[in-house]
Scaffold this motif. Structure first.
Motif, PDB file in Angstrom:
ATOM      1  N   LYS A  26      40.472 -26.072   9.901  1.00  0.00           N
ATOM      2  CA  LYS A  26      40.503 -26.749   8.756  1.00  0.00           C
ATOM      3  C   LYS A  26      40.151 -25.881   7.894  1.00  0.00           C
ATOM      4  N   PHE A  27      39.889 -24.711   7.648  1.00  0.00           N
ATOM      5  CA  PHE A  27      39.834 -23.612   6.714  1.00  0.00           C
ATOM      6  C   PHE A  27      41.581 -22.687   5.985  1.00  0.00           C
ATOM      7  N   ALA A  28      42.135 -23.808   7.106  1.00  0.00           N
ATOM      8  CA  ALA A  28      43.107 -23.297   6.433  1.00  0.00           C
ATOM      9  C   ALA A  28      44.241 -23.706   5.287  1.00  0.00           C
ATOM     10  N   THR A  29      43.326 -25.123   4.517  1.00  0.00           N
ATOM     11  CA  THR A  29      44.054 -25.423   4.106  1.00  0.00           C
ATOM     12  C   THR A  29      43.321 -26.197   2.983  1.00  0.00           C
ATOM     13  N   TYR A  30      42.164 -24.975   3.019  1.00  0.00           N
ATOM     14  CA  TYR A  30      41.445 -24.590   1.987  1.00  0.00           C
ATOM     15  C   TYR A  30      41.977 -23.292   0.710  1.00  0.00           C
ATOM     16  N   PRO A  31      41.970 -23.508  -0.284  1.00  0.00           N
ATOM     17  CA  PRO A  31      41.665 -21.963  -1.839  1.00  0.00           C
ATOM     18  C   PRO A  31      41.248 -21.218  -0.418  1.00  0.00           C
ATOM     19  N   ASP A  32      41.888 -20.367  -1.225  1.00  0.00           N
ATOM     20  CA  ASP A  32      40.893 -19.045  -0.594  1.00  0.00           C
ATOM     21  C   ASP A  32      39.855 -19.020  -1.225  1.00  0.00           C
ATOM     22  N   THR A  33      39.209 -19.006  -2.613  1.00  0.00           N
ATOM     23  CA  THR A  33      37.803 -18.824  -2.570  1.00  0.00           C
ATOM     24  C   THR A  33      36.716 -19.593  -1.702  1.00  0.00           C
ATOM     25  N   ALA A  34      37.172 -20.972  -1.823  1.00  0.00           N
ATOM     26  CA  ALA A  34      36.483 -21.752  -0.372  1.00  0.00           C
ATOM     27  C   ALA A  34      35.998 -21.664   0.648  1.00  0.00           C
ATOM     28  N   THR A  35      37.571 -20.157   0.857  1.00  0.00           N
ATOM     29  CA  THR A  35      37.569 -19.869   2.713  1.00  0.00           C
ATOM     30  C   THR A  35      36.308 -19.146   2.610  1.00  0.00           C
ATOM     31  N   ALA A  36      36.342 -18.405   1.992  1.00  0.00           N
ATOM     32  CA  ALA A  36      35.358 -17.020   2.138  1.00  0.00           C
ATOM     33  C   ALA A  36      34.476 -17.580   1.763  1.00  0.00           C
ATOM     34  N   ALA A  37      33.805 -18.667   0.969  1.00  0.00           N
ATOM     35  CA  ALA A  37      32.240 -18.435   0.486  1.00  0.00           C
ATOM     36  C   ALA A  37      31.741 -20.102   1.956  1.00  0.00           C
ATOM     37  N   ASP A  65      35.146 -34.533   9.814  1.00  0.00           N
ATOM     38  CA  ASP A  65      36.058 -34.033   9.703  1.00  0.00           C
ATOM     39  C   ASP A  65      35.602 -33.160   8.865  1.00  0.00           C
ATOM     40  N   GLU A  66      34.391 -32.537   8.797  1.00  0.00           N
ATOM     41  CA  GLU A  66      34.016 -31.421   7.772  1.00  0.00           C
ATOM     42  C   GLU A  66      33.128 -30.184   9.063  1.00  0.00           C
ATOM     43  N   PRO A  67      33.734 -28.678   8.717  1.00  0.00           N
ATOM     44  CA  PRO A  67      32.964 -28.057   9.349  1.00  0.00           C
ATOM     45  C   PRO A  67      31.698 -28.052   9.875  1.00  0.00           C
ATOM     46  N   ALA A  68      31.042 -27.868  10.511  1.00  0.00           N
ATOM     47  CA  ALA A  68      29.919 -28.367  11.694  1.00  0.00           C
ATOM     48  C   ALA A  68      29.106 -27.579  12.343  1.00  0.00           C
ATOM     49  N   TRP A  69      27.853 -26.888  11.735  1.00  0.00           N
ATOM     50  CA  TRP A  69      27.683 -25.881  13.493  1.00  0.00           C
ATOM     51  C   TRP A  69      26.262 -26.742  13.422  1.00  0.00           C
ATOM     52  N   LEU A  70      26.301 -27.121  15.057  1.00  0.00           N
ATOM     53  CA  LEU A  70      24.842 -27.033  15.810  1.00  0.00           C
ATOM     54  C   LEU A  70      24.009 -26.780  16.644  1.00  0.00           C
ATOM     55  N   PRO A  71      22.253 -26.592  16.302  1.00  0.00           N
ATOM     56  CA  PRO A  71      21.869 -25.821  17.555  1.00  0.00           C
ATOM     57  C   PRO A  71      21.575 -26.680  17.544  1.00  0.00           C
ATOM     58  N   PRO A  72      20.560 -26.750  19.706  1.00  0.00           N
ATOM     59  CA  PRO A  72      20.423 -26.641  20.309  1.00  0.00           C
ATOM     60  C   PRO A  72      19.284 -28.205  19.315  1.00  0.00           C
ATOM     61  N   SER A  73      19.465 -29.452  20.250  1.00  0.00           N
ATOM     62  CA  SER A  73      18.056 -30.594  19.277  1.00  0.00           C
ATOM     63  C   SER A  73      17.217 -30.005  18.829  1.00  0.00           C
ATOM     64  N   ARG A  74      16.502 -29.325  20.142  1.00  0.00           N
ATOM     65  CA  ARG A  74      14.823 -28.791  20.292  1.00  0.00           C
ATOM     66  C   ARG A  74      14.998 -28.107  19.177  1.00  0.00           C
ATOM     67  N   SER A  75      15.511 -27.390  18.227  1.00  0.00           N
ATOM     68  CA  SER A  75      15.433 -25.964  17.693  1.00  0.00           C
ATOM     69  C   SER A  75      14.956 -26.931  15.885  1.00  0.00           C
ATOM     70  N   GLY A  76      16.776 -27.536  16.215  1.00  0.00           N
ATOM     71  CA  GLY A  76      16.744 -28.169  14.891  1.00  0.00           C
ATOM     72  C   GLY A  76      17.977 -28.917  14.777  1.00  0.00           C
ATOM     73  N   THR A  77      18.599 -28.854  12.479  1.00  0.00           N
ATOM     74  CA  THR A  77      19.354 -30.057  12.534  1.00  0.00           C
ATOM     75  C   THR A  77      21.504 -29.438  12.164  1.00  0.00           C
ATOM     76  N   THR A  78      21.813 -30.327  12.410  1.00  0.00           N
ATOM     77  CA  THR A  78      22.678 -30.132  12.194  1.00  0.00           C
ATOM     78  C   THR A  78      23.396 -29.626  10.789  1.00  0.00           C
ATOM     79  N   ILE A  79      24.280 -28.418  10.693  1.00  0.00           N
ATOM     80  CA  ILE A  79      24.378 -28.148   8.971  1.00  0.00           C
ATOM     81  C   ILE A  79      26.376 -28.509   9.453  1.00  0.00           C
ATOM     82  N   ARG A  80      26.461 -29.229   7.899  1.00  0.00           N
ATOM     83  CA  ARG A  80      27.962 -29.445   7.445  1.00  0.00           C
ATOM     84  C   ARG A  80      28.338 -28.269   6.556  1.00  0.00           C
ATOM     85  N   ALA A  81      29.451 -27.811   6.129  1.00  0.00           N
ATOM     86  CA  ALA A  81      29.725 -27.029   4.676  1.00  0.00           C
ATOM     87  C   ALA A  81      31.106 -27.701   4.355  1.00  0.00           C
TER      88      ALA A  81
END
Length: 151
Positions: A26-37, A65-81
């Motif tokens: 997925k990151f390979a499809t982004y411009p370099d500035t977006a990938t770096a951020a 179809d978005e990058p996502a980071w999921l903590p264990p359900s008892r600690s937090g909520t999903t972050i997508r960017a």
């Protein structure tokens, strides 16, 4: 225990060690500035998880179809960017719209972080990411359920 991913030397042609295959594609499809951020945001997520053992192991994947980071359900909520071609000068960090996270961002970081609706923080790519406020948002998301039980 979580290990902090290598993000110091960002090479968008070769993904950093430990990056999930689907995210690398997925990151390979982004411009370099977006990938770096986005890799910087990713690094902060793993950094925060490594400094708070109660967060637990972060699962990295694609959601909607978005990058996502999921903590264990008892600690937090999903972050997508993500980066979108229809808004090429920015990335956005998304959180669950049923949380109060964006309201908290508005009340604490008005004029620093731009919110979109009740689910996103928009970050322009023409300036450095505001590390402190973004890390605060990420930390709130990673510990949302745990902290909610304390309130």
């Amino acid at each position: 225990m979580n290990q902090l991913p290598q993000t110091a030397a960002i090479n968008t042609k070769r993904p950093p060690p430990g990056l999930a295959i689907e995210l690398a594609a997925k990151f390979a499809t982004y411009p370099d500035t977006a990938t770096a951020a986005l890799l910087k945001v990713r690094g902060w997520i793993f950094e925060l998880a490594a400094t708070d053992p109660a967060i637990g192991k972060i699962t990295e994947t694609l959601k909607w179809d978005e990058p996502a980071w999921l903590p264990p359900s008892r600690s937090g909520t999903t972050i997508r960017a993500d980066w979108k071609s229809k808004a090429p000068d920015q990335i956005a960090i998304y959180v669950n719209c049923q949380t109060d996270l964006i309201d908290r961002v508005r009340s604490h970081f008005e004029g620093i972080l731009q919110c979109e609706g009740n689910r996103a923080v928009v970050l322009p790519l023409d300036r450095p990411l505001p590390e402190g406020p973004v890390k605060t948002l990420l930390g709130w998301a990673l510990t949302y359920h745990r902290d909610k039980r304390k309130r």
